[in-house]
Enzyme design. Structure first.
Site, PDB file in Angstrom:
ATOM      1  N   SER A   1       0.830  -1.203   0.000  1.00 37.22           N
ATOM      2  CA  SER A   1       0.000   0.000   0.000  1.00 37.22           C
ATOM      3  C   SER A   1       0.869   1.259   0.000  1.00 37.22           C
ATOM      4  O   SER A   1       1.666   1.460  -0.915  1.00 37.22           O
ATOM      5  CB  SER A   1      -0.955  -0.048   1.208  1.00 37.22           C
ATOM      6  OG  SER A   1      -2.010   0.867   1.065  1.00 37.22           O
TER       7      SER A   1
ATOM      8  N   ASP B   1     -10.066  -5.344  -3.742  1.00 36.73           N
ATOM      9  CA  ASP B   1      -9.500  -4.282  -2.910  1.00 36.73           C
ATOM     10  C   ASP B   1     -10.343  -3.012  -3.033  1.00 36.73           C
ATOM     11  O   ASP B   1     -10.460  -2.439  -4.112  1.00 36.73           O
ATOM     12  CB  ASP B   1      -8.057  -4.003  -3.359  1.00 36.73           C
ATOM     13  CG  ASP B   1      -7.276  -3.167  -2.364  1.00 36.73           C
ATOM     14  OD1 ASP B   1      -7.882  -2.364  -1.644  1.00 36.73           O
ATOM     15  OD2 ASP B   1      -6.034  -3.321  -2.326  1.00 36.73           O
TER      16      ASP B   1
ATOM     17  N   HIS C   1      -7.919  -5.709   0.591  1.00 38.30           N
ATOM     18  CA  HIS C   1      -6.675  -4.965   0.832  1.00 38.30           C
ATOM     19  C   HIS C   1      -5.884  -5.701   1.916  1.00 38.30           C
ATOM     20  O   HIS C   1      -5.927  -5.338   3.103  1.00 38.30           O
ATOM     21  CB  HIS C   1      -7.001  -3.531   1.249  1.00 38.30           C
ATOM     22  CG  HIS C   1      -5.830  -2.594   1.173  1.00 38.30           C
ATOM     23  ND1 HIS C   1      -5.144  -2.353   0.005  1.00 38.30           N
ATOM     24  CD2 HIS C   1      -5.215  -1.846   2.133  1.00 38.30           C
ATOM     25  CE1 HIS C   1      -4.172  -1.488   0.236  1.00 38.30           C
ATOM     26  NE2 HIS C   1      -4.192  -1.169   1.518  1.00 38.30           N
TER      27      HIS C   1
END
Length: 218
Positions: free
Chosen positions: A116, A168, A199
């Site tokens: 991320s 996600d 995610h």
């Protein structure tokens, strides 16, 4: 020199390769520490470094102070960010790379990985680093600085592996696909793999990461 606080895990007595792995927003270096035993690295002696991001106010979270590699100002597709902060984080990661080189690990045997927000820093650091790296692993992330980065000729062909979840909702898979497109525009040939997940990371992905590390660091 003051380095980022970090966790170190070594898979052998005398590491001959290093992986610097960056966590996501609001997390810590402990996030990916438990992954190491599941990578199946065999007798590869690798030093894993899991740095902790500094604690800063994050605009999209109401200014709440949390571990973050940079401030996110807007959650649109482009992800408006504080570019000075991502550069500062990149410089801090670059210092960790330099320390590994001083310890005797050549840049060609150093992998950058990031999840991320950490992946955005891994992209920026790896693609601008002045010495050829072993590879970049981009997990559930996006290429935040594709417009402003000054690519390094040393990493013009660095192996890049992009992993993303097709469910996600935090960083939609379209952002991972866009990152792949921007990388191709820069002349790279990124490998792309998606998984049926949100995610997060999944065991199939961890196994694939282990395979990639064995390939890059064999």
């Amino acid at each position: 020199m003051n380095y980022l606080p970090h966790i170190t895990v070594e898979t052998g007595a005398t590491p001959t390769a290093s992986v610097i792995w960056l966590h996501g927003l609001g997390a810590s270096g402990h996030d990916f520490e438990p992954v190491v035993p599941h990578l199946g690295l065999g007798d590869l002696a690798v030093r894993f470094i899991f740095p902790h991001a500094p604690e800063i106010p994050v605009t999209i979270n109401g200014g709440y102070v949390m571990p973050a590699w940079y401030d996110i100002l807007a959650m649109d597709f482009e992800r408006k960010i504080d570019e000075a902060q991502i550069q500062a984080s990149s410089d801090a990661i670059g210092a960790l790379i330099e320390r590994e080189r001083e310890r005797g690990v050549p840049a060609e045997r150093i992998v950058l990985a990031g999840f991320s927000q950490g992946g955005a820093v891994a992209y920026h650091t790896g693609l601008s680093y002045p010495h050829p790296l072993a590879g970049i692993l981009a997990l559930s992330t996006y290429f935040a600085t594709w417009k402003s980065i000054t690519p390094s000729p040393a990493n013009a062909q660095v192996p890049v592996y992009v992993f993303h979840g097709d469910r996600d909702e935090v960083v939609p898979e379209a952002m991972g696909v866009e990152a792949r497109r921007r990388l191709k525009d820069m002349g790279l040939n990124p490998h792309y793999q998606s998984y049926p997940m949100a995610h997060e990371v999944c065991m199939e992905e961890i196994h694939h990461i282990g395979q990639v590390l064995r390939k890059l660091l064999a």
